[in-house]
Write a protein that holds these residues in place. Structure first.
Motif, mmCIF file in Angstrom:
data_model
loop_
_atom_site.group_PDB
_atom_site.id
_atom_site.type_symbol
_atom_site.label_atom_id
_atom_site.label_comp_id
_atom_site.label_asym_id
_atom_site.label_seq_id
_atom_site.Cartn_x
_atom_site.Cartn_y
_atom_site.Cartn_z
ATOM 1 N N UNK A 43 138.852 20.001 -100.238
ATOM 2 C CA UNK A 43 139.108 20.654 -101.647
ATOM 3 C C UNK A 43 139.559 19.518 -102.544
ATOM 4 N N UNK A 44 138.905 19.132 -103.311
ATOM 5 C CA UNK A 44 139.508 18.255 -104.199
ATOM 6 C C UNK A 44 139.621 16.847 -103.366
ATOM 7 N N UNK A 45 138.883 16.397 -102.607
ATOM 8 C CA UNK A 45 139.026 15.240 -101.684
ATOM 9 C C UNK A 45 140.211 15.515 -100.695
ATOM 10 N N UNK A 46 140.465 16.616 -100.443
ATOM 11 C CA UNK A 46 141.520 16.730 -99.314
ATOM 12 C C UNK A 46 140.773 17.588 -98.320
ATOM 13 N N UNK A 47 140.670 17.168 -96.998
ATOM 14 C CA UNK A 47 140.275 18.087 -95.917
ATOM 15 C C UNK A 47 139.759 17.400 -94.590
ATOM 16 N N UNK A 48 138.876 17.939 -93.875
ATOM 17 C CA UNK A 48 138.671 17.383 -92.803
ATOM 18 C C UNK A 48 137.540 18.033 -92.045
ATOM 19 N N UNK A 49 137.305 17.962 -90.829
ATOM 20 C CA UNK A 49 136.239 18.770 -89.962
ATOM 21 C C UNK A 49 136.643 20.046 -89.502
ATOM 22 N N UNK A 50 135.729 20.968 -89.606
ATOM 23 C CA UNK A 50 135.802 22.180 -89.198
ATOM 24 C C UNK A 50 136.020 22.370 -87.505
ATOM 25 N N UNK A 51 136.887 22.549 -86.757
ATOM 26 C CA UNK A 51 136.848 22.776 -85.373
ATOM 27 C C UNK A 51 137.042 23.986 -84.737
ATOM 28 N N UNK A 52 137.157 25.001 -85.554
ATOM 29 C CA UNK A 52 137.444 26.421 -85.084
ATOM 30 C C UNK A 52 137.025 27.433 -86.076
ATOM 31 N N UNK A 53 136.304 28.373 -85.703
ATOM 32 C CA UNK A 53 135.867 29.319 -86.665
ATOM 33 C C UNK A 53 135.746 31.040 -85.923
ATOM 34 N N UNK A 100 125.530 36.293 -94.538
ATOM 35 C CA UNK A 100 124.361 37.244 -94.660
ATOM 36 C C UNK A 100 124.341 37.596 -96.062
ATOM 37 N N UNK A 101 123.024 38.174 -96.414
ATOM 38 C CA UNK A 101 122.454 38.349 -97.725
ATOM 39 C C UNK A 101 123.609 39.322 -98.368
ATOM 40 N N UNK A 102 123.674 39.306 -99.577
ATOM 41 C CA UNK A 102 124.365 40.080 -100.593
ATOM 42 C C UNK A 102 123.962 41.519 -100.095
ATOM 43 N N UNK A 103 125.239 42.181 -100.074
ATOM 44 C CA UNK A 103 125.323 43.482 -99.753
ATOM 45 C C UNK A 103 125.497 43.897 -98.332
ATOM 46 N N UNK A 104 125.597 42.829 -97.529
ATOM 47 C CA UNK A 104 126.196 43.101 -96.266
ATOM 48 C C UNK A 104 127.403 42.253 -96.077
ATOM 49 N N UNK A 105 128.355 43.204 -95.620
ATOM 50 C CA UNK A 105 129.870 42.659 -95.447
ATOM 51 C C UNK A 105 130.202 41.765 -94.096
ATOM 52 N N UNK A 106 130.077 40.732 -94.402
ATOM 53 C CA UNK A 106 130.282 39.523 -93.378
ATOM 54 C C UNK A 106 130.702 38.296 -93.747
ATOM 55 N N UNK A 107 131.702 37.671 -92.902
ATOM 56 C CA UNK A 107 132.115 36.457 -93.189
ATOM 57 C C UNK A 107 132.745 35.420 -92.068
ATOM 58 N N UNK A 108 132.784 34.335 -92.146
ATOM 59 C CA UNK A 108 133.480 33.481 -91.279
ATOM 60 C C UNK A 108 134.804 32.864 -91.629
ATOM 61 N N UNK A 109 135.831 33.170 -90.632
ATOM 62 C CA UNK A 109 137.037 32.844 -90.958
ATOM 63 C C UNK A 109 137.385 31.265 -90.498
ATOM 64 N N UNK A 110 137.711 30.603 -91.309
ATOM 65 C CA UNK A 110 137.827 28.951 -90.976
ATOM 66 C C UNK A 110 139.326 28.861 -90.538
ATOM 67 N N UNK A 111 139.292 28.803 -89.280
ATOM 68 C CA UNK A 111 140.719 28.719 -88.383
ATOM 69 C C UNK A 111 141.423 27.651 -88.344
ATOM 70 N N UNK A 112 140.564 26.474 -88.213
ATOM 71 C CA UNK A 112 141.325 25.141 -87.934
ATOM 72 C C UNK A 112 140.404 24.068 -88.459
ATOM 73 N N UNK A 113 141.076 22.999 -88.942
ATOM 74 C CA UNK A 113 140.082 21.739 -89.120
ATOM 75 C C UNK A 113 141.002 20.507 -88.527
ATOM 76 N N UNK A 114 140.211 19.731 -88.422
ATOM 77 C CA UNK A 114 140.810 18.188 -87.855
ATOM 78 C C UNK A 114 140.923 17.240 -89.280
#
Length: 203
Positions: A43-53, A100-114
Motif C-alpha cells: 500500500x503506497x510502497x509499504x508492504x511485503x510478501x503474503x505468507x498466510x491466507x 470468484x465471478x461477481x455474484x458469488x460470495x467468496x473472498x481470501x483473508x490476508x492473514x500475514x505478510x513478511x
DNA sequence: CATGGGATTGACT
DNA sequence: GTCAATCCCATGC
C-alpha cells in the motif's frame, strides 16, 4: 540478499512483478487463496510478501456471505479483485480479496505478510516491536499498511492497495494447508494456506 | 429498537 | 495460560 535484508538497507524499491488482474481473482477461491501465498501486498510502497491466507465461500457458515448479501456481506458478491475490509472485535480491520465471478460470495483473508518494503513506516504505525510481530496477523498487517474501513469495496486491481506476483520461482511444496483460525463454524475445512516454517505467520 | 457475538490483539497471572 | 477492550452488524422481538 534476502528480501528482508534488502528492506533494511534500501529505500523502498518498487516491487517488481505483474499486478494481478480480474482473471486471477475470478477463479475458485481455494485456488486464489493458495496462489496468493508468495505474492506481494503493498500500500503506497509499504508492504511485503503474503505468507498466510484463508479462503471463505458462501457455501459454508464461517463465511459472512453464508446468509446472503447483507449490508456488510454485499462486498463479497462484488467484482473479483475488490477489497473486502470489515471491522472485527470493535477495534480491528481485516483485509480480504474478493474472488470468484461477481455474484458469488467468496473472498481470501490476508492473514500475514513478511515485511519487506517500508519497514520503518510500519514500525511507526505499529509501535516498537520485533520484526516478526509487525505483520504476523490479519489486524496487525492492516495497521502496518494503514488499511482502514474506507478501503472497503475499493479495487485491488487499480487502487492504491496492490497485489503483485513476486519474480522468484515459488516452491509449491512449501505451502501447507490447515484448518482456519478463530472461527466457530466449519472448523474442519482445511482452507488456510501458509508458507511452512515462515517466521511471520500468525499461528 | 435491544441484544449478543465476533475471520483479534496485547497485557497480564 | 487467561481475559478485557470496543463497536459494527446480524438477529429477533
Amino acid at each position: 540478499m534476502s528480501p528482508v535484508a534488502r528492506a533494511e538497507t534500501t529505500a523502498r524499491p518498487t516491487p517488481a512483478g505483474d499486478r494481478l488482474g480480474a482473471d486471477f481473482y475470478a477463479r475458485p477461491v481455494l485456488e486464489v487463496a493458495r496462489d496468493l501465498v508468495g505474492c506481494v501486498l503493498v500500500h503506497r510502497g509499504v508492504g511485503g510478501l503474503i505468507v498466510e491466507t484463508e479462503a471463505y465461500h458462501e457455501s459454508e457458515p464461517a463465511c459472512h456471505a453464508y446468509r446472503g448479501p447483507t449490508p456488510r456481506a454485499k462486498t463479497l458478491f462484488d467484482e473479483p479483485g475488490t477489497a473486502y475490509v470489515y471491522f472485527s472485535y470493535g477495534m480491528h480491520t481485516l483485509l480480504n480479496a474478493v474472488a470468484e465471478p461477481a455474484g458469488i460470495g467468496a473472498a481470501v483473508l490476508i492473514r500475514a505478510i513478511e515485511p519487506v518494503w517500508g519497514v520503518e513506516e510500519m514500525r511507526n504505525r505499529r509501535g516498537r516491536t520485533a520484526l516478526r510481530d509487525l505483520c504476523s496477523g490479519p489486524a496487525k498487517l492492516t495497521q502496518a499498511l494503514a488499511v482502514d474501513l474506507s478501503f472497503n469495496r475499493g479495487s485491488l486491481i487499480e487502487g492504491p492497495i496492490e497485489i503483485r506476483t513476486y519474480p522468484r520461482p515459488r516452491d509449491e511444496k512449501a505451502i501447507a494447508s490447515t484448518t482456519r483460525i478463530g472461527i466457530s463454524n466449519a472448523t474442519e475445512l482445511p482452507w488456510r494456506f501458509h508458507l511452512k516454517g515462515n517466521a511471520h505467520i500468525s499461528a
